[in-house]
Scaffold this motif. Sequence first.
Motif, short mmCIF file in Angstrom:
data_model
loop_
_atom_site.label_atom_id
_atom_site.label_comp_id
_atom_site.label_asym_id
_atom_site.label_seq_id
_atom_site.Cartn_x
_atom_site.Cartn_y
_atom_site.Cartn_z
N TYR A 314 -30.62 -58.17 -25.11
CA TYR A 314 -29.67 -57.07 -24.91
C TYR A 314 -29.97 -56.21 -23.68
N GLY A 315 -31.09 -56.46 -23.05
CA GLY A 315 -31.46 -55.62 -21.90
C GLY A 315 -32.30 -54.43 -22.35
N PRO A 316 -33.01 -53.82 -21.41
CA PRO A 316 -33.96 -52.74 -21.74
C PRO A 316 -33.29 -51.55 -22.42
N ASP A 317 -32.05 -51.23 -22.08
CA ASP A 317 -31.43 -50.03 -22.63
C ASP A 317 -31.00 -50.18 -24.08
N ALA A 318 -31.23 -51.36 -24.65
CA ALA A 318 -30.98 -51.54 -26.09
C ALA A 318 -32.21 -51.10 -26.90
N LEU A 319 -33.24 -50.69 -26.19
CA LEU A 319 -34.45 -50.23 -26.87
C LEU A 319 -34.63 -48.74 -26.63
N GLY A 618 -33.37 -51.90 -30.98
CA GLY A 618 -34.77 -51.80 -31.36
C GLY A 618 -35.28 -50.39 -31.13
N LEU A 619 -36.05 -49.88 -32.07
CA LEU A 619 -36.53 -48.50 -31.95
C LEU A 619 -38.00 -48.44 -32.35
N TYR A 620 -38.76 -47.71 -31.53
CA TYR A 620 -40.18 -47.53 -31.80
C TYR A 620 -40.37 -46.03 -32.07
N GLU A 638 -27.43 -44.91 -42.16
CA GLU A 638 -26.65 -46.09 -41.76
C GLU A 638 -27.14 -46.65 -40.43
N ALA A 639 -27.44 -45.72 -39.52
CA ALA A 639 -27.87 -46.13 -38.18
C ALA A 639 -29.18 -46.91 -38.27
N LEU A 640 -30.12 -46.37 -39.04
CA LEU A 640 -31.43 -47.03 -39.15
C LEU A 640 -31.28 -48.42 -39.76
N LYS A 641 -30.38 -48.53 -40.73
CA LYS A 641 -30.18 -49.81 -41.39
C LYS A 641 -29.62 -50.84 -40.43
N LYS A 642 -28.91 -50.37 -39.42
CA LYS A 642 -28.28 -51.31 -38.48
C LYS A 642 -29.23 -51.84 -37.43
N LEU A 643 -30.39 -51.18 -37.28
CA LEU A 643 -31.32 -51.61 -36.23
C LEU A 643 -31.82 -53.04 -36.51
N GLU A 644 -31.95 -53.80 -35.44
CA GLU A 644 -32.50 -55.15 -35.64
C GLU A 644 -34.00 -55.12 -35.81
N PHE A 645 -34.63 -54.12 -35.14
CA PHE A 645 -36.07 -54.04 -35.31
C PHE A 645 -36.52 -52.60 -35.18
N LEU A 646 -37.21 -52.13 -36.21
CA LEU A 646 -37.69 -50.75 -36.21
C LEU A 646 -39.19 -50.74 -36.49
N VAL A 647 -39.93 -50.13 -35.56
CA VAL A 647 -41.37 -49.95 -35.77
C VAL A 647 -41.62 -48.46 -36.01
N VAL A 648 -42.30 -48.15 -37.10
CA VAL A 648 -42.68 -46.75 -37.34
C VAL A 648 -44.20 -46.67 -37.40
N THR A 656 -38.48 -42.23 -43.47
CA THR A 656 -38.05 -43.13 -42.39
C THR A 656 -38.72 -44.50 -42.47
N THR A 657 -39.98 -44.54 -42.91
CA THR A 657 -40.68 -45.84 -42.94
C THR A 657 -39.98 -46.84 -43.85
N ARG A 658 -39.22 -46.33 -44.81
CA ARG A 658 -38.50 -47.23 -45.71
C ARG A 658 -37.62 -48.23 -44.95
N PHE A 659 -37.18 -47.82 -43.77
CA PHE A 659 -36.25 -48.68 -43.02
C PHE A 659 -36.96 -49.52 -41.96
N ALA A 660 -38.29 -49.36 -41.88
CA ALA A 660 -39.03 -50.04 -40.80
C ALA A 660 -39.17 -51.53 -41.08
N HIS A 661 -39.37 -52.28 -40.00
CA HIS A 661 -39.74 -53.69 -40.14
C HIS A 661 -41.24 -53.83 -40.09
N VAL A 662 -41.84 -52.99 -39.27
CA VAL A 662 -43.31 -52.95 -39.25
C VAL A 662 -43.74 -51.49 -39.31
N ILE A 663 -44.75 -51.22 -40.14
CA ILE A 663 -45.32 -49.87 -40.20
C ILE A 663 -46.76 -49.96 -39.69
N LEU A 664 -47.09 -49.08 -38.75
CA LEU A 664 -48.45 -49.09 -38.19
C LEU A 664 -49.20 -47.85 -38.63
#
Lengths: 907, 418, 153
Positions: A314-319, A618-620, A638-648, A656-664
């Motif tokens: 998607y290009g850098p601005d999708a992150l 994608g959101l970090y 809704e927005a968080l659910k739509k993310l393809e990849f969420l790192v919290v 918010t971590t409930r919607f994460a794909h990876v939690i650090l």
Amino acid sequence: MGKVSIYIDDREVMAEQGANLLHEARKNGINIPGLCYHPKLTPTGACRLCLVKVEGQRGMVASCTLAVKEGMHVTAFDQELEDTRRFLLDYLISEQNIDYDNTYPDELRELMFRYGLHLPQNRFFKPVKPHAEFKVDSSSPVLTYDPSKCIKCFRCIKACDEVQGKNVLSFYERGLASYIVAGMGVWGESECDGCGECIQLCPTGAIVEKPNRNIINLSKVERRVRTTCPYCGVGCQIELLVQNGRIVRSNGVEGVLPNDGRLCVKGRFGYEFVHSPERLTKPLIRKNDVFVEATWDEALSLIATKFGELIQKYGPDALAGYASAKCTNEDNYIFQKFVRTVFGTNNIDYCTRLCHASTVTAMLRSIGDGAGSNSIQDFETTDCLVVTGNNIIETHPVTATYVKRGAARGMKIIVIDPKWTPLVSYATLWLQPRLGTDVALLNGMVREIIANNWVDHDFIQNRIDGGMQSFLELKNLVDKYTPEHTESITGVSADKIKEAARIYATAKTAMVATGMGMSQQVTGTHNVFSLLNMILITGKIGKERCGIDPPRGQNNVQGATDVGCHPGMYPGYIPVSNDENRRRVAGVWNVPFDSLSAKPGLTTVEIMQAAYDGKIKGLYIMGENPMISDPNLNHTEEALKKLEFLVVQDIFHTETTRFAHVILPASAWAEKNGTFVNSDRRVLRVRKAIECPGEAREDWKIIHELAGRMGKPMPVYADESEIFDELAKVTPIMAGISHARIEEHGIQWPCPTPEHPGTSTLYIDRFNTPSGKARLYPVDHVDQTEHATPEYPFILNSGRILYHYHTGTMSRRNKPLTDFTNAHYVIMHPNDAVKNGIKPNTKVRITSARGSLDTYVRIADEVLEGELFMPWHFTEAQVNRLTRDELDPYSRIAPFKISAVRVEAID
Amino acid sequence: MLKEYRIALRNSGLINPESIEEFIAADGYQALRKALRSEPLGIYEEIYESGLRGRGGAGFSTGAKEKAAAVICSDCDKYVICNADEGEPGTFKDRVIMETDPHTLIEGMTIAAYSIGAHRGFIYIRGEYELSIRRLTLAIEQAYQHGFLGNNILGSGFNFDLEIRRGAGSYLCGEELTLIESVEGKRGYPRIKPPYPAEKGLWGSPTLINNVETLANFPQIILNGAKWYRSIGTENSPGTKIFTISGDVVNPGYYEYPMGITLRELIFDVAGGIKNNKPFGTALLGGAAGTFAAENQLDVQMSYDKLKEVGLTLGSGAVIVLDSTRNVNQTMLSILKFFKHESCGKCIPCRIGTTQLYETLANELKSPTFNPNKVYRELVWQAELMARTSLCPLGQSPVLPLKSLHDNLMALLTASNA
Amino acid sequence: MEIDPILQKYPKSRDYLIEILHDIQNAHPQSYIPPEVVTRVAKHLNVKQAQVYGVIGYYSMLSAKPRGRYVIRVCASPICNLMGSSNLIDYLKEKLKVDIGQTTPDGLFTLETTECLGNCAAAPAMMINQEMYGSLTTGMVDILLEQYSKSHK
């Protein structure tokens, strides 16, 4: 004043003329005993142990009550004085319970040993008992008072009154029977808010903290680590006591700014969360909607792969990245560098967008800096303080101590707030405008100031762009805001408007503290423009003890922007769109110039809206909890659910971590080194006191490793001070600062060179605008876009309370704080309660066009009729389910303060 | 023998205290009229010249205090306070003035206020003095109605408002700086001295604080002049003094005499001698914070300096007479109990010392081997240390009765407990 | 109790605190200042509760505990003591069947001692509420108690 020679026991010492003799003697290493004196307090003269003889004066005089006079000859130690002191101590011990359990510092005990009175055979006097039976008061959530150990030195009373401005303590009874009472003798039912200043200043074991009382043993404390408080933006310096690898106590650090030892209840008792068993200790990867523990290697390589794919696709601005107002400058600096150099986008923002973005926007345009123009001490010494939309006592309790001390010495305080705040009790005047009418009110004041010619013509001529011409434009615009017209819009009486204008404009020096009540509106930027207009035409800025100060909500909300967590600016407020800037930053970062995006990124709420629209994939998120803090949460979800990849990356599971794909699992403030910047631009050290739990890691180290795994390694930093050194290179306002320079005392930016002392007051010579002059922005009052309607008849306001903090992630994991309060509520005016048949503690459902929540009613005349107030800390009643994400066009801030709602009683 | 001479008690018993007309008819408010026509400087100089000394007990030069408060600043808030917190055991002279001639006090205060440039004054009366409070409340009301208080007093342009503040049961509030704390609505704790009230008193402003009897002397001094006043009394203690005589005398009561009358004359001529024809034992002069006089001291002249010469005190003018059959140890014990009860507790020596002294004497008196010589020696040692280290006069007081007993009356002490 | 008229009598300034407390206590049928009144007065004068409560605790005439309708305060100072006040106190204790600091079961009388009342020429002396009595004998005490009991009915 200056130093003069005096003679103590025939030794010449240099002392401050007019200063306290006991204090000066001790500073020179002459350890005259004494128990009631404390450098922060007015002398009491109660214990009499500091008696000395002064040539030319009869008898013995308490040195704490004497002022240094040039050439004075003092006898501090001779046989008679020492015998007298032993006599007095012997007396004191005869009324004291001298048991000791090693859980508190005990100055009486030290003296007892010094004078040999620990040996009963050396004591002359038989024990005496008061006629009253002394009982320990353990009703407070945070402290115990044991009258049998109280030496009646007045230090706690004065700590509460003179230092903290609260005055909730007194003696009861008199003579030998006297003892300390809070309120009417039950501490837990009094007005005591638990700041613990009395604990810190108690010389014996009379007032001691409750938390860890059974664990702490001062002889087993392994470390005392000085660091900066993790809560609000005051930046209090605290000392953490570590025993057995755990924090067991937090004290204020005396003698350094910003707090000079003062703390609030959160700073003293809010450290327990770091040891919570709920801490994240291992990386977690979501597999089939379940979080599964993973190794760091697995987690980081998954993230690197996923983010890499998204950039490809998607290009850098999708992150995008959400930085954190809770993390250090070093963490945030590395994070924004990561987003800019590894993601390749300027989509970097954080919660500052939700609090002071409008303030900062207005200030940047009008005067050139988005930070407070004064120092914290000025809150005590200015002649007049306007506090607008800012519950300063609860949200910035230690800044408020300066304000209250100022009030005690006659400072005029004008509170502008639709809701009662505790500061009203200290105020000369309280203006209570209807929600959302600030521009009208301030324009009304500006008109009154102009009509009475309280303007500073020289200032207008010399320091405002366009001089008289601009002023006349403003004058024309505000002309219709007569006191009567203003009253009709705001509900504030014309008399009060006139009086407020007079007090502010005619004060010799005056400051303004502006808060969320002003900024969190659709008209947020306009509100601050109208405030700045008033400040500028009266010339109440660019001078000592004059200016505008938005106290910052979070410990490092100032620093995170300072170091570049801003979609349009590099560290030090350097616009990204300028080629020259980019070239310079690329040089320091050692990256190709064209790899840095020139396109300003999206802001916090815009990122969420873009995610909702499918533009951000994608959101970090580093240490933020948008699922409580963002407006219109249903939309955010809704927005968080739509993310393809969420790192919290966080220290706890959050909403918010409930919607994460990876939690650090990250590190808490006590587990890392670095710096914070507080509300008065003071760069302060943060020091590691304890180890991270389990496999949790320091934030910047995680990001640093991820950069390498994504093929864009950053340089190796031996420690945080090296990160700061690089940061200083790209951040001109901090160029002169290094960790080494701020070991003892913080430094206020701008500090351009290593020799520069830092800047306590901004704009003394020029404003930080291209022309060096300030600009007026005349603005009109506009009606709010959201109104009370028959369907939604109330306007809901939201805000913070003393005991909790933002999304509650930290504060609600401290028993002392939750013992004070842990329940959500809504405040309703008594007349509305009667009209709606609502009784105290009724459970109600509050509904806006966006969502609803259930809570309980408190009835109080703290709000106007038709208005409601709710604290927003509680996940059980998420206020932001009700708020709007309609934005202020200039700053993209959301109107958290104004939501039309209805209230229905439910069973 | 000196004759009774009434200045402070000039009108006492002769006029209806609830009638301002009767007071005016007795030349009332003439001194105020005269004062308002002269410069303030003339007033405090006159008072200074008269040699009037504070009648509350300390005996400072009243004029000197007044002058200090007058000259410290011209454009600042100032206050006048009347100390009517008469709590010294055996003393009731101020009560008599307030109950029988309240306007004299109001007139004196207004003159004092004018002389220092104060526009607000307070009479701090102990809460127990219900009748004094009632009489003064009425008198203040009348004075306002007649233009002796309020704005533009007697057309002079001078404004003065006067209010009453009630005490609520604290001996220590008779100490001037503690009294000021109490007027401010606080617990009665003494402040650190200096600064003195004339510099920093009520709400931090210069404050003149004088005793009722002192102020009651003002009108006559202003009317008749300093020279006249100096012709009464002794060289160093001009004027008269109200003595309140109680205990074992035939005619206990209040008597105003020129300074210099002897103790013997006061007890045996004025108060009619010892009741029931018993022999004289001792006289406690000045109340609890006073000194015990022995029989061989009866010819001492009652004046500040003459009493001081023989180690005695005039204090408030209380004379408490004990016949020779009285147990002086018990009286001393009740004095110590009094101090213990009234110590505010702020400073260590007084808070603990007052209890230690009381308990020591109480225990020793129960002992079959009570040795007054030894016991009083130790008590005096403790009390002297207390006196040297205490924050305020209360802790400096117990040594006075103790030491005078020890020095003058050992025989009586020994006989008492026999 | 209704305290607004008392509060309105004085300017809203802390220096009227003791005046206000006197008036409240004198008006209260139990001669004391109840906790809810402390809260009201504190709020009215814009001070903290402890500043009001602490003042009550300092001054011996003020009470934060309920007392009888009539508070008898016998002077126990050195002079009255000399002139027989301790006998008087013992007599009152026995007659009222209470100890010092206690209230009769009917809520009518509280027995207290006080320091010098300034009525030394008429020792022994005592006060009942705001009234002063001197040259007391046990016979006079009997008459006074009877009168106060009667006037109450």
